[in-house]
Write an enzyme that holds these catalytic residues in place. Sequence first.
Site, short mmCIF file in Angstrom:
data_model
loop_
_atom_site.label_atom_id
_atom_site.label_comp_id
_atom_site.label_asym_id
_atom_site.label_seq_id
_atom_site.Cartn_x
_atom_site.Cartn_y
_atom_site.Cartn_z
N CYS A 197 0.84 -1.20 0.00
CA CYS A 197 0.00 0.00 0.00
C CYS A 197 0.87 1.25 0.00
CB CYS A 197 -0.94 -0.01 1.21
SG CYS A 197 -2.16 1.31 1.16
N THR A 458 -26.41 2.90 10.58
CA THR A 458 -27.46 2.72 9.58
C THR A 458 -28.21 4.03 9.38
OG1 THR A 458 -29.42 1.44 8.94
CG2 THR A 458 -29.18 1.97 11.29
N TYR A 459 -28.69 4.22 8.18
CA TYR A 459 -29.57 5.35 7.87
C TYR A 459 -30.94 4.82 7.47
CZ TYR A 459 -24.93 7.42 7.66
OH TYR A 459 -23.65 7.80 7.97
N ASN A 460 -31.13 3.51 7.69
CA ASN A 460 -32.39 2.83 7.35
C ASN A 460 -32.76 3.02 5.88
OD1 ASN A 460 -33.00 1.80 10.04
ND2 ASN A 460 -33.34 3.95 10.58
N THR A 461 -31.73 2.97 5.03
CA THR A 461 -31.97 3.09 3.60
C THR A 461 -31.21 1.98 2.86
OG1 THR A 461 -30.08 4.58 3.29
CG2 THR A 461 -32.22 5.59 3.71
N THR A 470 -31.53 -2.70 8.11
CA THR A 470 -30.39 -3.33 7.42
C THR A 470 -29.52 -4.16 8.37
OG1 THR A 470 -28.99 -1.38 7.77
CG2 THR A 470 -30.30 -1.46 5.74
N GLU A 535 -22.97 4.19 0.32
CA GLU A 535 -23.28 2.87 0.86
C GLU A 535 -22.12 1.89 0.62
OE1 GLU A 535 -28.08 2.50 0.57
OE2 GLU A 535 -27.03 2.83 -1.33
#
Length: 564
Positions: A197, A458-461, A470, A535
Amino acid sequence: MEDGDGAGRWDGLCSRDANLRQVALDGVRQLVLGLSEKAGPTNGKPPPPAPVHGPAAAAATAALRPLNGLDHHLVRLLLLSQRCPFSDVRDRCGAILQAVQEMGVRIPRPLGQGPSEFIPEKEIIQLGREDAETRLLFIEAFATLGHLDNITLLMGFHPRYLDSFLKTQHYLMQVDGPLPYHYRHYIAIMAAARHQCSYLVNIHVNDFLQVGGDPKWLAGLDSAPLKLQALSEVNKILAHRPWLITKDHIEKLLKAEEHGWSLAELVHVVVLLTHYHSLASFTYGCGINPEIHCDGGHTFRLPSVGSCCVCDFTNGNDVVEDLLNGQEGTKVSSKMGTETVCEVEDLMKKMKQLQECRDEEEASQEEMATRFEREKTESLYVAPAEGEEAVDTRDVSRRFEDPTYGYKEFPRQGEQNVPTFRAQDYTWEDHGYSLVNRLYPDVGQLLDEKFQIVYNLTYNTMAMHKDVDTSMLRRAIWNYIHCMFGIRYDDYDYGEINQLLDRSFKVYIKTVVCCPAKTTQRMYDSFWRQFKHSEKIHVNLLLMEARMQAELLYALTAITRYLT
């Protein structure tokens, strides 16, 4: 690194006080224009590229090369014109560069198009357009580092996690602790070099020199003190086959006579190694480009385009990107074919069906164990990408690694005397956390907070869908990574993994976690094609932290066995 009379001017640009920044900017402008006037038109010819042998050597050469002071200042201006949370600093630095160019002096330009090779720059958080929470984090990072690095900019999609990450990394690298500061950066170089790296190696070579590290050590591991050389074995095992580390490895490091490590030092070492192994995974998984001020991040050579002004390089003007690339960056969304339209809906349907099955019946412990062994075996047939061109093709200095030692699969049941790691026998929450906190105070708490935030983030999407739970998907990703490392949770049904993670996603996960240098943009684009870049970055955060925790569990278990 700066001229003696210029250091204070540059430091003032990090101030939160706008008036102090203006005074500092006036001083920088006077300094740079004065040096430019002395240099005269063309500022000489660009230096020819020096022969190097990997990122450690390349960064050392770049850092130690007798650059004239003007070039160094111009690169810093370029960096600040693009990587500063204060708009007044960005604008004035760009204007100073333009004034220098108008004097006939060659100026640098960035080699990369934004922080990531995989994500179009327009789709990454734009400085000046971030929300209040993210802006405060960017300012804090800038005040600490003197610039905003590409990792921070990508993590800015998830400010709650970024806050925890920055606190942890700051504590590990800059707060008083068991290890001297130059050792910390050298260990980071060793860890990053295991995965070739160059991005991280280059950063920490610069930092190593800035905190007073001996440049001779950068010639190779055999030029470093024996105490650091002794870490090579543990470094390579943790990076590639952590299940093989034993209390004997720990004892060898602690009882090496005058070159031995203390327990507190060793815990600091282990946390640093696992942190930078995992950060290398994130770097490759997101296609992070070299930092502008580091080797490979800028050039003084002119682009092969007609006429373009410095402002095109410093204000994100599309004309430069289009001229250099011949086309606009392609969004992930534009690559969606008909088959991707139902991708998210199918995944959500599977999640709903699995939840209904959970509610109706619970598998026996024997069946759960069988499903774990089945998933572990199946993971052996999900090979990391082969024959792909890596994100960074430059070779790492072999002096920092044993090239014959690399990733191998966790052994099949009965193949070797390597038992499955039963998570309830040694958990992070009940065992690892307390051991780290006892020997390296506060670090256990910081790591625990970071693990908890990313696991529960989470953003619940999901893509275009809202109000989605999720948790099942996040747990499947986390447990799949631990399964690859031979870690089993008795209360988890591993049959869910095959339902939720398709083959292309599994290939991506395994490559990023186990062989990160083989990660390519095609692999990044091929999974979750309907999902947002934020995401996919979230996925990479999960991969990074799950990997780090897996390595830590094996290392801390070995330390505990030594102590008992």
